[in-house]
Design an enzyme around this catalytic site. Sequence first.
Site, PDB file in Angstrom:
ATOM      1  N   HIS A  89     -31.435 -61.952  24.678  1.00  0.00           N
ATOM      2  CA  HIS A  89     -32.274 -61.119  25.540  1.00  0.00           C
ATOM      3  C   HIS A  89     -31.744 -59.693  25.694  1.00  0.00           C
ATOM      4  O   HIS A  89     -32.215 -58.945  26.544  1.00  0.00           O
ATOM      5  CB  HIS A  89     -32.406 -61.766  26.918  1.00  0.00           C
ATOM      6  CG  HIS A  89     -33.697 -61.444  27.617  1.00  0.00           C
ATOM      7  ND1 HIS A  89     -34.895 -62.008  27.270  1.00  0.00           N
ATOM      8  CD2 HIS A  89     -33.988 -60.596  28.621  1.00  0.00           C
ATOM      9  CE1 HIS A  89     -35.857 -61.538  28.044  1.00  0.00           C
ATOM     10  NE2 HIS A  89     -35.327 -60.680  28.880  1.00  0.00           N
TER      11      HIS A  89
ATOM     12  N   ASP B 196     -34.109 -62.238  37.973  1.00  0.00           N
ATOM     13  CA  ASP B 196     -35.548 -62.507  38.071  1.00  0.00           C
ATOM     14  C   ASP B 196     -36.004 -63.469  36.977  1.00  0.00           C
ATOM     15  O   ASP B 196     -36.768 -64.390  37.225  1.00  0.00           O
ATOM     16  CB  ASP B 196     -36.339 -61.200  37.965  1.00  0.00           C
ATOM     17  CG  ASP B 196     -36.219 -60.362  39.219  1.00  0.00           C
ATOM     18  OD1 ASP B 196     -35.966 -60.928  40.295  1.00  0.00           O
ATOM     19  OD2 ASP B 196     -36.373 -59.129  39.132  1.00  0.00           O
TER      20      ASP B 196
ATOM     21  N   GLU C 266     -37.332 -57.445  47.188  1.00  0.00           N
ATOM     22  CA  GLU C 266     -37.457 -56.578  46.021  1.00  0.00           C
ATOM     23  C   GLU C 266     -38.633 -55.628  46.248  1.00  0.00           C
ATOM     24  O   GLU C 266     -39.232 -55.606  47.311  1.00  0.00           O
ATOM     25  CB  GLU C 266     -37.675 -57.390  44.735  1.00  0.00           C
ATOM     26  CG  GLU C 266     -36.435 -58.084  44.206  1.00  0.00           C
ATOM     27  CD  GLU C 266     -36.566 -58.510  42.753  1.00  0.00           C
ATOM     28  OE1 GLU C 266     -37.529 -58.074  42.066  1.00  0.00           O
ATOM     29  OE2 GLU C 266     -35.708 -59.287  42.294  1.00  0.00           O
TER      30      GLU C 266
END
Length: 521
Positions: free
Chosen positions: A93, A156, A269
């Site tokens: 990633h 997240d 957030e």
Amino acid sequence: MIAYLERFIHENDSESRPNDDEKDQLPNICHSLDLQGTIDCVATGLAGKDFGGMYTCEPLALIRPASPDDVARVVRAAYRSPNLTVAARGNGHSINGQAMSDRGLVMDMRSTEGNHFEVVRMNGETFVDVSGGALWEDVLKRCVLEYKLAPRSWTDYLGLTVGGTLSNAGVSGQAFRFGPQTCNVAELDVVTGKGQLMTCNKNENSELFFGALGGLGQFGIVTRARVVVQSAPDMVRWIRVVYAEFEDFTRDAEWLVTRPEGESFDYVEGFVFVNSVDDPANGWPTVPLDPDQGFDPSRVPRTAGSVLYCLEAALHYQKTDHPSTVDKAVNSLLGRLGFIEDMKFQVDVSYIEFLLRVKHAEESARENGTWDAPHPWLNMFVSKRDVADFDRVVFKRMLKEGVGGPILVYPLLRSKWDDRTSVVLPAKGEIFYLVALLRFTMPCPEAPSAEKLVSQNREIVQFCVKEGLDFKLYLPHYQSEEEWKRHFGSQWSRFVERKASFDPLAILAPGQKIFKRISQL
């Protein structure tokens, strides 16, 4: 000492690549390793690309280790070789090739995911030992479903490996309360650049422990982590409220993250979105939490600008809690906030469903092809002192038409971070903001190219540098020694010294392009 060490700072990648003779010797090296895992010198395509989709390379071999001992054997073989480098790849990633090794060895750490899983109770605290190659989403499911426990701090997106996020920081909406994931680990097993498998914590091999946390893979490969866990809630009240003015948004967000524990939400957030119905990726449609909820533009003040702001919060609770108790706690907090009237959206979901919320976005992106397209993301930490200027120029002008994906912005607290780790933060103040431009390039001719979006990222960074904003890149990517020195600032000498101690030949994580491999002739 520092002057002596400067000689192995990154200068020219091509100098550190194995030559043809070493390439010919690779089969002999691989045969001598006697690994429990596998070595693939042909089908290495997986190891030559990442989620960012903007860099490719050709490794000599893709290794799937079966154990920490396999990892150590590979690194020791590279240590004995003239020029080989080793990159640990989690779930691929990274954005800018950080987990690649051009003409070197790449270890797919996912093959070790099942090596560790044990709940440990010590001195009144509870931990879970997990493999560095385990995905956080699997840690979540197993902890909650089998033990009704959960780590305190998350990212997240949970399709990331434990070792991968701990080598950076690991940030989400719980970090204001518990700090990043790097501050929620009690112990690590790390394979250093010398091929030594070492257990480390705050008291034992502490320099390696703090160096590896946020160390960008420069000092070792994490094979096991002992993660702090707590009792898991059953449910989450998930809430979004909308603001027209950045000043109101930041005031309320900062108020929430500075409240004492038990007197605020469990997750905070926020994000910026385009003040338009026509943008499904960045506009009004991105705000409601349920398909039955609609965004009423008539509620938005006519004075609102090109972008609006959404504050996102969540409150944990148990199924045994009375609904009125949850309502009272939520309403008490929301009653203190100054969001646009009637611009509130909320749903109740299970704890696991909430933490896997980005998984649904991944599934949609895979269906429409954007998951496999380039992702020129930009992640930053910006000080509270300068975040209003950042909003005025970047959000309202440069990004007024969106980025094709989420634009996150929310406050964090310096006091929740441990300055002994390798993570670097803005220089000033207790409060700083995470800013994340999570760009998705669209598979259509009229969409901006990845190159254009990368250029815009550079413009944003150049603006911050030129105007003297107090900022640091998160998940940094630089090409020169001068840029890396500026990034680390006063921590540069410590970083170099740790490199000399734990990876003196600069074998590990060559894709970060910080240090140059030292040849052994």
